[in-house]
Design a protein around this motif. Sequence first.
Motif, short mmCIF file in Angstrom:
data_model
loop_
_atom_site.label_atom_id
_atom_site.label_comp_id
_atom_site.label_asym_id
_atom_site.label_seq_id
_atom_site.Cartn_x
_atom_site.Cartn_y
_atom_site.Cartn_z
N GLY A 3 0.82 -1.21 0.00
CA GLY A 3 0.00 0.00 0.00
C GLY A 3 0.85 1.26 0.00
N PHE A 4 1.95 1.22 0.75
CA PHE A 4 2.89 2.34 0.78
C PHE A 4 3.47 2.59 -0.60
N LEU A 5 3.84 1.52 -1.30
CA LEU A 5 4.39 1.65 -2.65
C LEU A 5 3.34 2.16 -3.65
N ILE A 6 2.11 1.71 -3.49
CA ILE A 6 1.02 2.21 -4.35
C ILE A 6 0.85 3.71 -4.12
N ALA A 7 0.87 4.13 -2.86
CA ALA A 7 0.71 5.55 -2.54
C ALA A 7 1.88 6.37 -3.07
N LEU A 55 -7.13 1.16 -4.83
CA LEU A 55 -6.23 0.04 -5.14
C LEU A 55 -5.79 -0.70 -3.88
N CYS A 56 -5.51 0.05 -2.82
CA CYS A 56 -5.13 -0.59 -1.55
C CYS A 56 -6.28 -1.41 -1.00
N SER A 57 -7.49 -0.93 -1.17
CA SER A 57 -8.65 -1.66 -0.72
C SER A 57 -8.84 -2.95 -1.53
N PHE A 59 -6.51 -4.65 -3.05
CA PHE A 59 -5.44 -5.59 -2.72
C PHE A 59 -5.34 -5.88 -1.22
N ALA A 60 -6.25 -5.30 -0.43
CA ALA A 60 -6.28 -5.50 1.02
C ALA A 60 -4.91 -5.27 1.64
N SER A 61 -4.33 -4.12 1.33
CA SER A 61 -3.02 -3.81 1.87
C SER A 61 -2.93 -2.32 2.16
N GLY A 62 -2.07 -1.96 3.06
CA GLY A 62 -1.85 -0.56 3.38
C GLY A 62 -2.65 -0.10 4.58
N SER A 63 -2.17 0.99 5.14
CA SER A 63 -2.84 1.62 6.28
C SER A 63 -2.99 3.11 5.96
N PRO A 64 -3.85 3.80 6.66
CA PRO A 64 -3.99 5.24 6.40
C PRO A 64 -2.68 6.00 6.55
N LEU A 65 -1.90 5.65 7.56
CA LEU A 65 -0.62 6.32 7.75
C LEU A 65 0.33 6.00 6.60
#
Length: 93
Positions: A3-7, A55-57, A59-65
């Motif tokens: 998720g961090f990489l997507i962001a 996209l994070c949703s 792939f079920a990955s990442g956090s808001p921070l």
Amino acid sequence: MFGFLIAMAAGAATPLFEAPVARPIARLLGANVEIQDTELRALAFMIAMIVAAVLCSVFASGSPLGLAVGGTLGYFIVRLSRWAQRAIENKRS
């Protein structure tokens, strides 16, 4: 981490969203909400981060921070890399 990489990618792609996506949305909103030309980059960043969140949703990955930090780093990645290059060159001198 994904998720961090997507962001980060979304933050770095912000200028690419400006003309084809943010400008038409600003025109659509123009009758109700006044969006100035100086605000188009911010609108493009918001759109990019919404895409990253979807996209994070998916792939079920990442956090808001992770999204916030990754998007911010991605947005400023060119400036940060120039700063790092100058710092390395100054140490060599």
